[in-house]
Design a protein around this motif. Structure first.
Motif, PDB file in Angstrom:
ATOM      1  N   VAL A 287      -6.082  51.101  47.626  1.00 50.86           N
ATOM      2  CA  VAL A 287      -5.407  52.396  47.563  1.00 50.86           C
ATOM      3  C   VAL A 287      -4.042  52.266  48.231  1.00 50.86           C
ATOM      4  CG1 VAL A 287      -5.519  54.849  48.117  1.00 50.86           C
ATOM      5  CG2 VAL A 287      -7.638  53.582  47.657  1.00 50.86           C
ATOM      6  N   ASP A 288      -2.993  52.480  47.453  1.00 53.33           N
ATOM      7  CA  ASP A 288      -1.627  52.382  47.985  1.00 53.33           C
ATOM      8  C   ASP A 288      -1.167  53.775  48.389  1.00 53.33           C
ATOM      9  OD1 ASP A 288       1.047  52.006  48.558  1.00 53.33           O
ATOM     10  OD2 ASP A 288       1.451  50.750  46.809  1.00 53.33           O
ATOM     11  N   LEU A 289      -1.036  53.989  49.677  1.00 54.57           N
ATOM     12  CA  LEU A 289      -0.584  55.265  50.229  1.00 54.57           C
ATOM     13  C   LEU A 289       0.723  55.088  50.992  1.00 54.57           C
ATOM     14  CD1 LEU A 289      -4.083  56.522  51.367  1.00 54.57           C
ATOM     15  CD2 LEU A 289      -2.594  57.727  49.759  1.00 54.57           C
ATOM     16  N   SER A 290       1.489  54.111  50.597  1.00 59.55           N
ATOM     17  CA  SER A 290       2.757  53.851  51.277  1.00 59.55           C
ATOM     18  C   SER A 290       3.816  54.865  50.875  1.00 59.55           C
ATOM     19  CB  SER A 290       3.237  52.433  50.961  1.00 59.55           C
ATOM     20  OG  SER A 290       3.445  52.275  49.574  1.00 59.55           O
ATOM     21  N   ASP A 291       4.925  54.845  51.594  1.00 65.95           N
ATOM     22  CA  ASP A 291       6.085  55.701  51.314  1.00 65.95           C
ATOM     23  C   ASP A 291       5.713  57.181  51.388  1.00 65.95           C
ATOM     24  OD1 ASP A 291       8.734  56.224  50.796  1.00 65.95           O
ATOM     25  OD2 ASP A 291       8.545  56.014  48.619  1.00 65.95           O
ATOM     26  N   ARG A 292       5.106  57.554  52.490  1.00 65.91           N
ATOM     27  CA  ARG A 292       4.769  58.971  52.701  1.00 65.91           C
ATOM     28  C   ARG A 292       6.046  59.766  52.939  1.00 65.91           C
ATOM     29  NH1 ARG A 292       3.735  62.150  57.275  1.00 65.91           N
ATOM     30  NH2 ARG A 292       2.362  63.928  56.832  1.00 65.91           N
ATOM     31  N   GLN A 293       6.166  60.894  52.254  1.00 68.08           N
ATOM     32  CA  GLN A 293       7.349  61.739  52.338  1.00 68.08           C
ATOM     33  C   GLN A 293       7.081  62.962  53.204  1.00 68.08           C
ATOM     34  OE1 GLN A 293      10.366  60.859  50.489  1.00 68.08           O
ATOM     35  NE2 GLN A 293       9.125  58.990  50.456  1.00 68.08           N
ATOM     36  N   GLU A 294       8.142  63.459  53.824  1.00 68.07           N
ATOM     37  CA  GLU A 294       8.077  64.712  54.561  1.00 68.07           C
ATOM     38  C   GLU A 294       8.804  65.787  53.777  1.00 68.07           C
ATOM     39  OE1 GLU A 294       6.470  65.415  57.212  1.00 68.07           O
ATOM     40  OE2 GLU A 294       5.964  63.461  58.103  1.00 68.07           O
ATOM     41  N   ARG A 295       8.245  66.960  53.731  1.00 69.43           N
ATOM     42  CA  ARG A 295       8.887  68.071  53.038  1.00 69.43           C
ATOM     43  C   ARG A 295      10.213  68.405  53.723  1.00 69.43           C
ATOM     44  NH1 ARG A 295       5.982  73.888  52.347  1.00 69.43           N
ATOM     45  NH2 ARG A 295       4.398  72.591  51.349  1.00 69.43           N
TER      46      ARG A 295
END
Length: 306
Positions: A287-295
């Motif tokens: 499961v690739d959950l990289s590059d999490r963004q912030e609103r």
């Protein structure tokens, strides 16, 4: 991926006609391109050089670069028409990349495309078609027995193109990737347009499905959570879009996904807690959950738009 010209395509190095130490015709993906600013060689001349100077009967892959200055609303009907006319001289052609523009030459949503269906009808042995840009893009429902990979890279994929994919019969297709984009750039598809694809009737061999880069990524997740096609996939790509905890909850409460080898959710807006729940829910799945963004205030952004 849209900031540098392709250096590899269809497992082959991208090379230019006339360069020193050129490989044999079958050992390269040949790049044909005009000057995006209109001062030097045009796309027609570049394609003709390929036909005249390379053993075109052995060419396996072609990368079509720029064919005009995007702001002049040039369309890809010129290279499409020329490649269709050249089909008898390119019997070994297996792969076409149409629109290898980079951001310095044109934003992805400004690339003027046209109807790409003639490429599929002219090359019944084609195994791969990649298209970059969605402005003016058209596709008609088609039957194609050999196509294994179909990819549309765009900041806005027209709903009519999405529906045409779903209405097509592609019995050999193993990989389908659609960058759905956002409505501001003509990415106006919704669940009713994705329905035939995720039902999978015309895609019996599909192993990888990408429904990506969407401003409606939560709805995409809800659609695939109960989709018949998912049970026979090896990998599912919902990356690059505006996926939130709502969409992730659909994945958790839907059909089992533990059969997947890979689930790509990169570039997302998930909470840390939801990310952990997803990792725990799918043991054995990459499961690739990289590059999490912030609103940014009330704003969320897909990865590729303009």
């Amino acid at each position: 991926m849209i900031h540098e010209h392709l250096t590899e395509f269809h497992g082959l190095p991208v090379r230019y006609v006339g360069e020193e130490n050129a490989p044999t015709a079958a050992q390269a993906a040949w790049r044909v391109s005009g000057d995006p600013y209109g001062d030097d060689e045009d796309i027609a001349t570049s394609i003709q050089r390929l036909l005249d100077e390379v053993d075109c009967g052995a060419v396996r892959a072609i990368v079509v670069g720029t064919w005009g200055w995007a702001h002049d609303d040039d369309r890809a009907d010129v290279p499409v028409r020329l490649l269709v006319e050249a089909a008898p001289r390119l019997p070994a052609l297996e792969a076409i990349f149409l629109g290898d523009y980079v951001s310095e030459e044109s934003e992805i949503s400004w690339i003027g495309q046209s109807d790409v269906t003639p490429l599929l009808t002219a090359y019944p042995r084609l195994k791969r078609l990649d298209v970059r840009g969605g402005d003016g893009l058209e596709l008609q429902p088609v039957e194609h027995a050999a196509l294994e990979t179909l990819r549309f890279e765009s900041g806005g994929l027209p709903a009519a193109v999405v529906r045409a994919v779903g209405a097509s019969s592609l019995p050999a297709l193993r990989r389908l990737e659609l960058w759905l984009g956002e409505e501001h750039y003509n990415g106006d598809s919704g669940p009713e347009d994705w329905a035939a694809i995720v039902a999978g009737a015309g895609l019996p061999a599909l192993k990888h499905l990408g429904l990506q880069d969407s401003s409606r990524q939560d709805e995409v997740a809800a659609a695939v959570a109960t989709a018949p096609i998912v049970a026979r996939l090896e990998s599912l790509d919902l990356s690059m879009g505006i996926l939130t905890d709502e969409g992730a909850e659909s994945l958790l409460s839907g059909q089992p996904l533990t059969h997947l080898k890979r689930l790509n959710l990169r570039h997302h807006f998930l909470s840390v807690e939801m990310s952990a729940k997803l990792q725990d829910a799918f043991p054995g799945v990459e499961v690739d959950l990289s590059d999490r963004q912030e609103r940014d205030g009330e704003w969320r952004y897909i990865e590729v738009s303009e």
